[in-house]
Scaffold this motif. Structure first.
Motif, short mmCIF file in Angstrom:
data_model
loop_
_atom_site.label_atom_id
_atom_site.label_comp_id
_atom_site.label_asym_id
_atom_site.label_seq_id
_atom_site.Cartn_x
_atom_site.Cartn_y
_atom_site.Cartn_z
N ARG A 41 1.02 -1.12 0.07
CA ARG A 41 0.05 -0.07 0.03
C ARG A 41 0.86 1.37 -0.28
O ARG A 41 2.10 1.05 0.31
CB ARG A 41 -0.96 0.04 1.22
CG ARG A 41 -0.25 0.10 2.42
CD ARG A 41 -1.35 0.12 3.67
NE ARG A 41 -0.60 0.16 5.01
CZ ARG A 41 -1.31 0.00 6.13
NH1 ARG A 41 -2.53 -0.36 6.23
NH2 ARG A 41 -0.57 0.17 7.45
N GLN A 42 0.09 2.22 -0.48
CA GLN A 42 0.94 3.78 -0.42
C GLN A 42 -0.13 4.61 -0.19
O GLN A 42 -1.12 4.92 -0.79
CB GLN A 42 1.72 3.86 -1.97
CG GLN A 42 2.35 5.09 -2.04
CD GLN A 42 3.18 5.24 -3.09
OE1 GLN A 42 2.63 4.74 -4.12
NE2 GLN A 42 4.22 6.03 -3.08
N ALA A 43 0.48 5.36 1.10
CA ALA A 43 -0.45 6.47 1.78
C ALA A 43 -0.16 7.71 0.86
O ALA A 43 1.20 7.94 0.60
CB ALA A 43 -0.39 6.55 2.87
N PRO A 44 -1.04 8.70 0.71
CA PRO A 44 -0.68 9.95 0.38
C PRO A 44 0.62 10.61 0.71
O PRO A 44 0.83 10.53 2.12
CB PRO A 44 -1.67 10.96 0.28
CG PRO A 44 -3.13 9.96 0.75
CD PRO A 44 -2.23 8.64 1.35
N ARG A 48 5.53 3.18 -0.72
CA ARG A 48 5.12 2.35 -0.68
C ARG A 48 5.37 1.09 0.13
O ARG A 48 6.94 1.22 0.36
CB ARG A 48 5.21 1.57 -1.89
CG ARG A 48 4.34 0.35 -2.49
CD ARG A 48 4.20 -0.15 -3.68
NE ARG A 48 5.57 -0.25 -4.17
CZ ARG A 48 5.67 -0.42 -5.51
NH1 ARG A 48 4.72 -0.27 -6.47
NH2 ARG A 48 7.00 -0.89 -6.26
N GLU A 49 4.66 0.38 1.04
CA GLU A 49 4.97 -0.39 2.19
C GLU A 49 4.48 -1.85 1.80
O GLU A 49 3.23 -1.64 1.36
CB GLU A 49 4.78 0.36 3.52
CG GLU A 49 3.07 0.27 3.89
CD GLU A 49 2.83 0.85 5.24
OE1 GLU A 49 3.81 0.66 6.11
OE2 GLU A 49 1.72 1.51 5.27
N GLY A 50 5.01 -2.64 2.48
CA GLY A 50 4.45 -3.97 2.27
C GLY A 50 3.46 -4.12 3.45
O GLY A 50 3.73 -4.00 4.50
N VAL A 51 2.42 -5.02 2.90
CA VAL A 51 1.22 -5.32 3.85
C VAL A 51 1.47 -6.70 4.24
O VAL A 51 1.34 -7.02 5.51
CB VAL A 51 0.06 -4.93 3.41
CG1 VAL A 51 -1.19 -5.33 4.17
CG2 VAL A 51 -0.25 -3.36 3.07
N SER A 52 1.44 -7.67 3.26
CA SER A 52 1.31 -9.19 3.53
C SER A 52 1.79 -9.72 2.34
O SER A 52 1.44 -9.31 1.29
CB SER A 52 -0.22 -9.29 3.84
OG SER A 52 -0.26 -10.77 4.17
N CYS A 53 1.99 -11.10 2.50
CA CYS A 53 2.43 -11.92 1.32
C CYS A 53 2.09 -13.41 2.00
O CYS A 53 2.04 -13.78 3.12
CB CYS A 53 3.77 -11.92 1.02
SG CYS A 53 5.30 -12.29 2.09
N ASP A 115 8.65 -7.59 0.44
CA ASP A 115 9.65 -6.44 0.06
C ASP A 115 9.16 -6.32 -1.73
O ASP A 115 9.18 -7.30 -2.32
CB ASP A 115 10.98 -7.29 0.31
CG ASP A 115 12.09 -6.26 -0.48
OD1 ASP A 115 13.26 -6.86 -0.06
OD2 ASP A 115 11.98 -5.23 -1.01
N ASP A 116 9.27 -4.95 -1.92
CA ASP A 116 8.61 -4.87 -3.28
C ASP A 116 9.94 -5.01 -4.34
O ASP A 116 9.38 -5.35 -5.34
CB ASP A 116 8.31 -3.32 -3.73
CG ASP A 116 9.07 -2.40 -3.10
OD1 ASP A 116 8.77 -1.19 -3.08
OD2 ASP A 116 10.31 -2.70 -2.76
N ASN A 117 10.92 -5.18 -3.75
CA ASN A 117 12.13 -5.75 -4.57
C ASN A 117 12.13 -7.30 -5.10
O ASN A 117 12.80 -7.75 -5.79
CB ASN A 117 13.72 -5.39 -4.15
CG ASN A 117 13.69 -3.97 -4.33
OD1 ASN A 117 13.45 -3.25 -4.82
ND2 ASN A 117 14.35 -3.54 -2.83
N ALA A 118 11.20 -7.83 -4.30
CA ALA A 118 10.98 -9.14 -4.64
C ALA A 118 10.01 -9.72 -5.65
O ALA A 118 9.92 -10.88 -5.77
CB ALA A 118 10.91 -9.99 -3.25
#
Length: 132
Positions: A41-44, A48-53, A115-118
């Motif tokens: 998710r990305q707040a205004p 961007r941050e990870g929430v769950s996988c 991790d968005d890099n993953a």
């Protein structure tokens, strides 16, 4: 190429619930194509941050992973027969507001990294707004 389309966002009052869905264009039960799926998710004004996988190895020694801020409130799940990934969000707080993105990787993990890099594939996002 795998395509992901999110839906289910909207406006909800604090304390309420929403369920987000992510439709995948390919068979997510093919674990060589979709090993791990995740929500970010990305707040205004924020990164961007990870929430769950969750990974194809969950239930085979692996477990879903959650950010501390959503543990015990959010649940990630997948319906392989429908090629859908869900994020059930309960006890929502105003700080949960943001654009929520679905993402996927070909790699399976016993403890998937949020991790968005993953991640290799991304949806365009769905907006969640939690009012106080």
């Amino acid at each position: 190429q795998l395509q992901l389309v999110e839906s289910g966002g909207g406006l909800v009052q604090a304390g309420g619930s929403l369920r987000l869905s992510c439709a995948a264009s390919k068979n997510i039960s093919d674990h060589y194509t979709v090993g791990t799926v995740a929500w970010f998710r990305q707040a205004p004004g924020n990164d961007r941050e990870g929430v769950s996988c969750t990974s194809s190895l969950d239930g085979l020694g692996g477990v879903p992973n959650y950010a501390e801020s959503v543990k015990a409130r959010f649940v990630i799940s997948r319906d392989d027969a429908q090629n859908l990934i869900y994020l059930q969000m309960n006890s929502l707080k105003p700080e949960d507001t943001g654009v929520y993105f679905c993402a996927a990787s070909e790699i399976s993990y016993y403890h998937c990294p949020i991790d968005d890099n993953a991640m290799s594939y991304w949806g365009k996002g769905t907006l969640v707004t939690v009012s106080s």
